[in-house]
Write a protein that holds these residues in place. Structure first.
Motif, PDB file in Angstrom:
ATOM      1  N   GLU A 293       9.873  -4.150 -11.637  1.00  4.44           N
ATOM      2  CA  GLU A 293      11.262  -3.919 -10.983  1.00  4.44           C
ATOM      3  C   GLU A 293      10.947  -2.920  -9.781  1.00  4.44           C
ATOM      4  O   GLU A 293      11.659  -2.921  -8.855  1.00  4.44           O
ATOM      5  N   ALA A 294      10.030  -1.984 -10.229  1.00  3.68           N
ATOM      6  CA  ALA A 294       9.920  -0.800  -9.283  1.00  3.68           C
ATOM      7  C   ALA A 294       9.227  -1.242  -7.866  1.00  3.68           C
ATOM      8  O   ALA A 294       8.216  -2.333  -8.219  1.00  3.68           O
ATOM      9  N   PRO A 295       9.211  -0.719  -6.908  1.00  3.66           N
ATOM     10  CA  PRO A 295       8.330  -1.235  -5.878  1.00  3.66           C
ATOM     11  C   PRO A 295       6.953  -1.057  -5.823  1.00  3.66           C
ATOM     12  O   PRO A 295       6.424  -0.294  -6.450  1.00  3.66           O
ATOM     13  N   SER A 296       6.266  -2.258  -5.526  1.00  4.20           N
ATOM     14  CA  SER A 296       4.802  -2.162  -5.822  1.00  4.20           C
ATOM     15  C   SER A 296       4.066  -1.417  -4.781  1.00  4.20           C
ATOM     16  O   SER A 296       4.428  -1.150  -3.498  1.00  4.20           O
ATOM     17  N   THR A 297       3.012  -0.863  -5.370  1.00  4.61           N
ATOM     18  CA  THR A 297       2.033  -0.007  -4.334  1.00  4.61           C
ATOM     19  C   THR A 297       0.886  -0.601  -4.357  1.00  4.61           C
ATOM     20  O   THR A 297       0.199  -0.970  -5.454  1.00  4.61           O
ATOM     21  N   ALA A 298       0.055  -0.353  -3.490  1.00  2.00           N
ATOM     22  CA  ALA A 298      -1.254  -0.829  -3.207  1.00  2.00           C
ATOM     23  C   ALA A 298      -2.069   0.492  -3.325  1.00  2.00           C
ATOM     24  O   ALA A 298      -1.759   1.410  -2.577  1.00  2.00           O
ATOM     25  N   THR A 299      -3.327   0.361  -3.789  1.00  2.00           N
ATOM     26  CA  THR A 299      -4.301   1.407  -3.724  1.00  2.00           C
ATOM     27  C   THR A 299      -5.109   1.242  -2.591  1.00  2.00           C
ATOM     28  O   THR A 299      -5.785   0.352  -2.207  1.00  2.00           O
ATOM     29  N   LYS A 300      -5.446   2.499  -1.784  1.00  2.53           N
ATOM     30  CA  LYS A 300      -6.108   2.481  -0.505  1.00  2.53           C
ATOM     31  C   LYS A 300      -7.538   3.097  -0.788  1.00  2.53           C
ATOM     32  O   LYS A 300      -7.533   4.185  -1.381  1.00  2.53           O
ATOM     33  N   SER A 301      -8.585   2.360  -0.360  1.00  5.15           N
ATOM     34  CA  SER A 301      -9.744   2.652  -0.636  1.00  5.15           C
ATOM     35  C   SER A 301     -10.677   2.597   0.620  1.00  5.15           C
ATOM     36  O   SER A 301     -10.864   1.150   0.977  1.00  5.15           O
ATOM     37  N   ASN A 302     -11.143   3.356   1.277  1.00  2.57           N
ATOM     38  CA  ASN A 302     -11.944   3.152   2.502  1.00  2.57           C
ATOM     39  C   ASN A 302     -11.424   2.299   3.510  1.00  2.57           C
ATOM     40  O   ASN A 302     -12.073   1.450   4.101  1.00  2.57           O
ATOM     41  N   GLY A 303     -10.091   2.512   3.619  1.00  3.28           N
ATOM     42  CA  GLY A 303      -9.403   1.811   4.778  1.00  3.28           C
ATOM     43  C   GLY A 303      -9.129   0.228   4.282  1.00  3.28           C
ATOM     44  O   GLY A 303      -8.312  -0.504   4.956  1.00  3.28           O
ATOM     45  N   CYS A 304      -9.267  -0.008   3.090  1.00  2.06           N
ATOM     46  CA  CYS A 304      -9.000  -1.370   2.502  1.00  2.06           C
ATOM     47  C   CYS A 304      -7.941  -1.326   1.538  1.00  2.06           C
ATOM     48  O   CYS A 304      -8.100  -0.167   0.578  1.00  2.06           O
ATOM     49  N   ILE A 305      -7.181  -2.309   1.489  1.00  2.49           N
ATOM     50  CA  ILE A 305      -6.010  -2.355   0.553  1.00  2.49           C
ATOM     51  C   ILE A 305      -6.280  -3.182  -0.524  1.00  2.49           C
ATOM     52  O   ILE A 305      -6.482  -4.516  -0.233  1.00  2.49           O
ATOM     53  N   LYS A 306      -6.569  -2.872  -1.933  1.00  2.00           N
ATOM     54  CA  LYS A 306      -6.762  -3.932  -3.124  1.00  2.00           C
ATOM     55  C   LYS A 306      -5.714  -3.716  -4.000  1.00  2.00           C
ATOM     56  O   LYS A 306      -5.432  -2.630  -4.522  1.00  2.00           O
ATOM     57  N   VAL A 346     -18.844  -2.041  -4.511  1.00  2.00           N
ATOM     58  CA  VAL A 346     -18.026  -2.686  -5.683  1.00  2.00           C
ATOM     59  C   VAL A 346     -16.787  -2.175  -6.340  1.00  2.00           C
ATOM     60  O   VAL A 346     -15.935  -2.673  -6.961  1.00  2.00           O
ATOM     61  N   ALA A 347     -16.868  -0.723  -6.183  1.00  2.00           N
ATOM     62  CA  ALA A 347     -15.637   0.117  -6.743  1.00  2.00           C
ATOM     63  C   ALA A 347     -14.457  -0.571  -6.228  1.00  2.00           C
ATOM     64  O   ALA A 347     -13.526  -0.637  -7.205  1.00  2.00           O
ATOM     65  N   PRO A 348     -14.175  -0.854  -4.962  1.00  2.00           N
ATOM     66  CA  PRO A 348     -12.794  -1.358  -4.835  1.00  2.00           C
ATOM     67  C   PRO A 348     -12.238  -2.618  -5.481  1.00  2.00           C
ATOM     68  O   PRO A 348     -11.151  -3.087  -5.608  1.00  2.00           O
ATOM     69  N   TYR A 349     -13.466  -3.223  -5.881  1.00  2.00           N
ATOM     70  CA  TYR A 349     -12.965  -4.847  -6.666  1.00  2.00           C
ATOM     71  C   TYR A 349     -13.306  -4.646  -7.956  1.00  2.00           C
ATOM     72  O   TYR A 349     -12.833  -6.124  -8.506  1.00  2.00           O
TER      73      TYR A 349
END
Length: 392
Positions: A293-306, A346-349
């Motif tokens: 129910e809380a607002p979803s947050t995205a992880t930023k890594s090297n300019g990419c959002i995953k 590979v780390a962001p994925y």
């Protein structure tokens, strides 16, 4: 190489004293002396054959096959000779003496075979296959042993397991590995040096069983139940962190390499670590569900959002992932300009049951120092993967 049945003479000699087939009482005194020489000559011939057996079959697999067949045939002859000896009438004194000579010859051959090729005995074949007696183990009792008396639940588990293995109905199935494992375990339990309190989480008896890879299903259940009960004392927010900490303590326990209680099951280390992975994954998902129910947050890594949902969940730790990719890079299975480039790619994925977000920096730092337990765990996973590929 021998093409015929090498134990043929001894086989015929034993059958000659089978009262149900021949008149063994007719074995006369004057023949006994010549028979004695024949038995001695045959014993020498068999031992000479066994001495050169390993050279006749240099390939280990074929040698083991021939050795097992010889053992099986020899033990059948010993059983038949003992049976015929009981059947011979008491008044047939000379016949009994002659058959006892044959039985003594078989015993000499058996002793030589065991002494010369002990290392070639399959530790997971029943002792009866090699005509070996099951050792009598006077296992320690809680009333007489401090280590067992201090841990009654675990002592009861060990006692039940021991009774199941050495029960009258199972004696014919006991293997050299089981017999040795229980004897060594009993020796360790009775050693004064083992009477220490253990470490901050595991008692001394648990440490002993873990280091000896006591992969009994009962012990696995005992450990996982203890871990689960411990988790109930913590709030849900701390349970995952506590589980990871217990797993770390478990993996820091030194394990005797190559030792296993039951080869029908995976190593204790692999089974328990799989349990930790599944338990942490389950609790992570439960916690994620509570927070939807809380607002979803995205992880930023090297300019990419995953997002976590877009990642591949890998049931390895970050340390094991770092080791895997380092080995893949050095063996040229994966090609890139550098190992750091592989980690960045590979780390962001990737995610693990322990960390939703993996940084390439953490992979790189973990690749510099590899712990022995991580190496063993990764090799176990790769072995499992190899078996799966072979079945495809």
């Amino acid at each position: 190489m021998e093409k015929r049945y090498v134990l043929e003479w001894l086989d015929r000699a034993i059958n000659e004293f089978n009262p149900t087939q021949t008149q063994s009482a007719n074995f006369e005194d004057h023949r006994f002396k010549s028979f004695l020489k024949e038995v001695m000559d045959e014993t020498a011939r068999q031992i000479a054959y066994l001495k050169k057996l390993a050279f006749q079959y240099p390939k280990k697999r074929k040698f083991q096959e021939v050795l097992d067949l010889y053992f099986s045939a020899l033990n059948n002859l010993i059983d038949n000779a003992r049976l015929n000896l009981k059947l011979i009438a008491s008044e047939s004194v000379i016949s009994k003496k002659a058959l006892e000579l044959v039985l003594a010859s078989l015993a000499d051959i058996h002793t030589f075979l065991l002494n010369r090729y002990t290392v070639s005995i399959n530790p997971d074949e029943p002792l009866r296959k090699y005509n070996l007696a099951v050792p009598v183990i006077d296992f320690a009792q809680p009333t007489d042993n401090i280590l067992l008396s201090n841990h009654p639940a675990l002592a009861s588990l060990i006692e039940d397991e021991f009774d199941a293995v050495f029960s009258t109905g199972n004696l014919a199935n006991i293997t050299p590995r089981q017999a040795k494992h229980w004897k060594d375990l009993n020796d360790q339990i009775c050693t004064p040096e083992q009477q220490n309190p253990g470490d901050e989480y595991f008692c001394s008896l648990e440490l002993l069983l873990i280091e000896r890879n006591f992969n009994s299903t009962k012990f696995v259940k005992y450990l996982t139940n203890r871990f689960t009960s411990h988790m109930e004392e913590y709030a849900s927010g701390n349970s995952i962190e506590k589980l990871a900490y217990i797993q770390k303590l478990f993996n820091q326990i030194p394990v005797i390499k190559g030792l296993a209680y039951d080869l029908q099951h995976d190593d204790l280390s692999l089974t328990i670590n799989n349990w930790f992975i599944c338990e942490i994954e389950f609790r992570s998902r439960s916690n994620t569900g509570k927070g939807r129910e809380a607002p979803s947050t995205a992880t930023k890594s090297n300019g990419c959002i995953k997002k976590t949902a877009d990642k591949v969940l890998c049931k390895l730790t970050v340390d094991q992932l770092a080791l895997f990719f380092k080995a893949a890079d050095q063996s040229k299975i994966i090609a890139a300009k550098s190992l750091s480039a592989i980690f960045q790619a590979v780390a962001p994925y990737l995610s693990t049951p322990y960390k939703e977000d993996i940084s390439h920096g953490s992979l790189r730092s973990k690749s510099y120092s590899v712990e022995g337990r991580d190496e063993e765990q990764l090799l176990s996973f790769l072995t499992k993967l190899t078996r799966q590929i072979e079945e495809l």
